[in-house]
Design an enzyme around this catalytic site. Sequence first.
Site, PDB file in Angstrom:
ATOM      1  N   ASP A  34       0.820  -1.209   0.000  1.00  0.00           N
ATOM      2  CA  ASP A  34       0.000   0.000   0.000  1.00  0.00           C
ATOM      3  C   ASP A  34       0.855   1.260   0.000  1.00  0.00           C
ATOM      4  OD1 ASP A  34      -2.731  -1.230   2.105  1.00  0.00           O
ATOM      5  OD2 ASP A  34      -2.195  -1.585   0.007  1.00  0.00           O
ATOM      6  N   ALA A  35       1.944   1.252   0.776  1.00  0.00           N
ATOM      7  CA  ALA A  35       2.782   2.448   0.866  1.00  0.00           C
ATOM      8  C   ALA A  35       3.399   2.790  -0.489  1.00  0.00           C
ATOM      9  CB  ALA A  35       3.881   2.236   1.915  1.00  0.00           C
ATOM     10  N   GLU A  36       3.802   1.785  -1.240  1.00  0.00           N
ATOM     11  CA  GLU A  36       4.392   2.026  -2.552  1.00  0.00           C
ATOM     12  C   GLU A  36       3.338   2.567  -3.517  1.00  0.00           C
ATOM     13  OE1 GLU A  36       7.221  -0.395  -5.770  1.00  0.00           O
ATOM     14  OE2 GLU A  36       6.619  -1.311  -3.873  1.00  0.00           O
ATOM     15  N   TYR A  37       2.115   2.023  -3.453  1.00  0.00           N
ATOM     16  CA  TYR A  37       1.025   2.519  -4.293  1.00  0.00           C
ATOM     17  C   TYR A  37       0.717   3.975  -3.941  1.00  0.00           C
ATOM     18  CZ  TYR A  37      -3.628   2.953  -6.376  1.00  0.00           C
ATOM     19  OH  TYR A  37      -4.699   3.373  -7.109  1.00  0.00           O
ATOM     20  N   SER A  83     -14.158   8.266  -3.552  1.00  0.00           N
ATOM     21  CA  SER A  83     -13.062   7.892  -2.671  1.00  0.00           C
ATOM     22  C   SER A  83     -12.727   9.082  -1.773  1.00  0.00           C
ATOM     23  CB  SER A  83     -11.845   7.475  -3.498  1.00  0.00           C
ATOM     24  OG  SER A  83     -10.807   7.034  -2.663  1.00  0.00           O
ATOM     25  N   LEU A  84     -11.626   8.978  -1.025  1.00  0.00           N
ATOM     26  CA  LEU A  84     -11.189  10.043  -0.130  1.00  0.00           C
ATOM     27  C   LEU A  84      -9.766  10.450  -0.474  1.00  0.00           C
ATOM     28  CD1 LEU A  84     -12.402   8.616   3.305  1.00  0.00           C
ATOM     29  CD2 LEU A  84     -13.442  10.490   2.050  1.00  0.00           C
ATOM     30  N   GLU A 114     -13.487   8.355  12.608  1.00  0.00           N
ATOM     31  CA  GLU A 114     -13.835   6.937  12.592  1.00  0.00           C
ATOM     32  C   GLU A 114     -12.675   6.126  12.036  1.00  0.00           C
ATOM     33  OE1 GLU A 114     -16.348   6.422   8.528  1.00  0.00           O
ATOM     34  OE2 GLU A 114     -17.220   7.791   9.991  1.00  0.00           O
ATOM     35  N   LYS A 116     -10.566   3.860   9.610  1.00  0.00           N
ATOM     36  CA  LYS A 116     -10.588   3.584   8.172  1.00  0.00           C
ATOM     37  C   LYS A 116     -10.445   2.071   7.992  1.00  0.00           C
ATOM     38  CE  LYS A 116      -8.632   4.920   3.726  1.00  0.00           C
ATOM     39  NZ  LYS A 116      -8.491   3.551   3.228  1.00  0.00           N
ATOM     40  N   ASP A 118     -10.136  -1.579   6.530  1.00  0.00           N
ATOM     41  CA  ASP A 118      -9.429  -2.114   5.375  1.00  0.00           C
ATOM     42  C   ASP A 118     -10.232  -3.280   4.820  1.00  0.00           C
ATOM     43  OD1 ASP A 118      -7.537  -2.367   3.457  1.00  0.00           O
ATOM     44  OD2 ASP A 118      -6.005  -3.265   4.729  1.00  0.00           O
ATOM     45  N   ARG A 137     -18.316  -0.999  -5.008  1.00  0.00           N
ATOM     46  CA  ARG A 137     -18.084   0.371  -5.460  1.00  0.00           C
ATOM     47  C   ARG A 137     -17.679   0.427  -6.925  1.00  0.00           C
ATOM     48  NH1 ARG A 137     -13.829   3.957  -2.250  1.00  0.00           N
ATOM     49  NH2 ARG A 137     -12.395   2.403  -3.100  1.00  0.00           N
ATOM     50  N   GLU A 173     -18.655  -0.816   4.701  1.00  0.00           N
ATOM     51  CA  GLU A 173     -17.480  -1.638   4.420  1.00  0.00           C
ATOM     52  C   GLU A 173     -17.730  -3.084   4.833  1.00  0.00           C
ATOM     53  OE1 GLU A 173     -13.310  -0.788   3.065  1.00  0.00           O
ATOM     54  OE2 GLU A 173     -15.134   0.416   3.254  1.00  0.00           O
ATOM     55  N   TYR A 223     -19.900  -2.809   8.413  1.00  0.00           N
ATOM     56  CA  TYR A 223     -20.170  -1.598   9.177  1.00  0.00           C
ATOM     57  C   TYR A 223     -20.688  -0.532   8.216  1.00  0.00           C
ATOM     58  CZ  TYR A 223     -17.939  -2.883  13.631  1.00  0.00           C
ATOM     59  OH  TYR A 223     -17.640  -3.459  14.836  1.00  0.00           O
ATOM     60  N   LYS A 314      -3.791   8.580   7.019  1.00  0.00           N
ATOM     61  CA  LYS A 314      -3.252   7.225   6.952  1.00  0.00           C
ATOM     62  C   LYS A 314      -2.228   6.982   8.061  1.00  0.00           C
ATOM     63  CE  LYS A 314      -3.993   4.682   3.901  1.00  0.00           C
ATOM     64  NZ  LYS A 314      -3.608   4.673   2.488  1.00  0.00           N
ATOM     65  N   CYS A 408      24.047 -27.641  12.145  1.00  0.00           N
ATOM     66  CA  CYS A 408      23.771 -26.445  12.930  1.00  0.00           C
ATOM     67  C   CYS A 408      24.826 -25.378  12.638  1.00  0.00           C
ATOM     68  CB  CYS A 408      23.771 -26.784  14.418  1.00  0.00           C
ATOM     69  SG  CYS A 408      23.645 -25.335  15.501  1.00  0.00           S
ATOM     70  N   CYS A 411      26.922 -24.957  16.289  1.00  0.00           N
ATOM     71  CA  CYS A 411      27.765 -26.003  16.882  1.00  0.00           C
ATOM     72  C   CYS A 411      28.159 -27.104  15.907  1.00  0.00           C
ATOM     73  CB  CYS A 411      27.070 -26.619  18.096  1.00  0.00           C
ATOM     74  SG  CYS A 411      25.608 -27.609  17.679  1.00  0.00           S
ATOM     75  N   CYS A 426      18.312 -28.427  15.852  1.00  0.00           N
ATOM     76  CA  CYS A 426      19.704 -28.814  16.094  1.00  0.00           C
ATOM     77  C   CYS A 426      19.718 -29.930  17.125  1.00  0.00           C
ATOM     78  CB  CYS A 426      20.497 -27.608  16.596  1.00  0.00           C
ATOM     79  SG  CYS A 426      22.082 -28.024  17.350  1.00  0.00           S
ATOM     80  N   CYS A 432      25.249 -27.079  22.359  1.00  0.00           N
ATOM     81  CA  CYS A 432      25.130 -25.988  21.382  1.00  0.00           C
ATOM     82  C   CYS A 432      25.027 -24.677  22.153  1.00  0.00           C
ATOM     83  CB  CYS A 432      23.901 -26.187  20.505  1.00  0.00           C
ATOM     84  SG  CYS A 432      23.598 -24.825  19.355  1.00  0.00           S
TER      85      CYS A 432
END
Length: 686
Positions: A34-37, A83-84, A114, A116, A118, A137, A173, A223, A314, A408, A411, A426, A432
Amino acid sequence: MPAVDPAQRLQVLREAIRSHDHAYYALDAPRIADAEYDALFRELLAIEDAHPEWVSPDSPSQRVGTAPSARFSEVRHSVPMRSLNNCFSEEELREFDRRVREGLGRGEVRYTAEPKLDGLAVSLRYEAGMLVQGATRGDGSSGEDVTANLRTLRSIPLRLRGSPPDVLEVRGEVFLPHAGFAELNAQQHARGEKPYVNPRNAAAGALRQLDPAVTARRPLQFYAYALGAHEGWVLPSTQMALLEALRDFGLPVSDLVRSVDGVPACLAYYADLLARRAQLPFDIDGVVYKLDDLAGREELGYVARAPRWAIAHKFPAEEATTTLLDVEFQIGRTGAVTPVARLEPVFVGGATVSNATLHNMDEVLRKDLHIGDSVIVRRAGDVIPEVKAVVADRRPADARPVMLPADCPVCGSPVERLEGEAVARCSGGLTCRAQLHAGLLHAVSRRALDIEGLGDKLLTQLIEEGHVRDPADLFALSAETLAGLDRMGEKSAANVAAALTRARSTTLPRFLFSLGIRDVGEATADTLARHFGSLEALIAACEADAPTDTPDRKDRERLPLLRAVDDVGIEVARSLVHWFADPRHRALLARLQAAGLQWPAIAVRPMEGPLQGRKLVVTGTLPQPRDAIIARIIEAGGQVAGSVSSKTDYVVAGEAAGSKLDKAHALGVPVLDWAAFEQLLQDGAP
């Protein structure tokens, strides 16, 4: 580097966002975090803000989502489902508030705040109080007709209560709670099918099934939070009054919604919800602020894709995309070999993450991880970061598969993986250093032998200098030996020596817990001690239950004496038999008792009281220490279990209760707060 042509960059961004929208909304299979989008979308908006003449009707900034699936009939929204706009900082929130106040000519305004959610936005149309249509939607103007599927959700009323208007379109939602998501993925795993990536996509996939019977088997919830078209109804004057009216009609509304006055109150709500995020039973990715005054909303109006009177604040990204640089294998207290991802550092969930857990090799193989892959990393609150998924279409040609080591890495002992177990281990035991160090940390912890002053660094030094080779060696340490260690003064050494002396007087439950036997937690250790009454009786039961030479495997695994103990199943019984059968462990027990460890005798007979025959689980932060609560339950004749099951009578839950509380809700086990627990102890009924 050559300058980037903004017009060309704009086209690249639009195509990329359209592609990701299709994957997210239509295919339910996101390819980036989501952050990249969000970063791509913000860059797009920045270019269009600088060059408004370049804005076109087909730009992603001018619509929401993507076109509805051809598998479902199309529903035209009589009122667009917009959308928002997003904000990510206090400064951006203050700028939004300034625009609202100036647009209305007011000094301060009231908002509703309120969570948000997901999930998946839907519209429900009621006529004469009856549900007649439900739609996704889609692109904001039209969506998919999923009426039959929505009718299967028990949280959505088929008939409204009271005296509803002639026509009422309710927006809200659909989401999947954490407990339901875990159950769904467990079912997927049992069938050998690919698990869902996150609750949002699992909810979307469930709602968009062609067969409503499949949707009905998914524990989806709904909701309500807004209105679309309405006829024959005079609207309330505020959003809070509107939500209350929806509640009166029988529609579910989040109880986390609040009225807030001005930016400081908005920020306080945001901080509170962010702190509670990890404990909520469902996913949220921020807070939504809406102008509470509905007439003021009409005055402010809309931009192309979003209202001017609302904004989504966000949370810091809980997911981000980065590169898997390597996989290392750590050795735990019981020898478990755990793969750990070494990542290109990435900022996610409010912190920079460079390591993440991979759980076990089954998870590595299921996710098809290769060193060099682009991966999505998730971090929720204080939870250890984990690699959530691989971005398969970004895999480089020289990516290497992750292989379980044969020996391992600490050890050199062989790594073994027993049939039917997900975890490799192990075989070195306390020889060990990694197992020894983790085992000592466990043994000296507050809930075990409670030896103050023996921390991570001091134990490491004691092991490296050869002073400690097993837990019994701790009790041979003198103040003089301790004082001779680096950065250890005489007073500190005397304090540790005194703590070791005090630890020689313990209890049988604490002693059993301190041994670090696999699958034997604090509650199970207490149950074993009270069932058998002595260490000798427990050892005798383990010897009697030890496997025989019979060819019938069922006969070998009946373990009747151990499994007669409450809260002891087949795995715990096997671990006990295996541990006490090891000559090295029997020698350790003898050395610990020779070092002076002792405990008072325990009466075996069950104690009578108001909780006799009842099993309780304690979780979260409560007004009294956990030890004291367990003691009170046992004194009242009850039993304390370490995990929630269908046999649990009550769960006592305090603040920050996590997965145990979720499981209690999923199984319908009664949950008690502190006041109800006190009442139960007094009267035998909450």
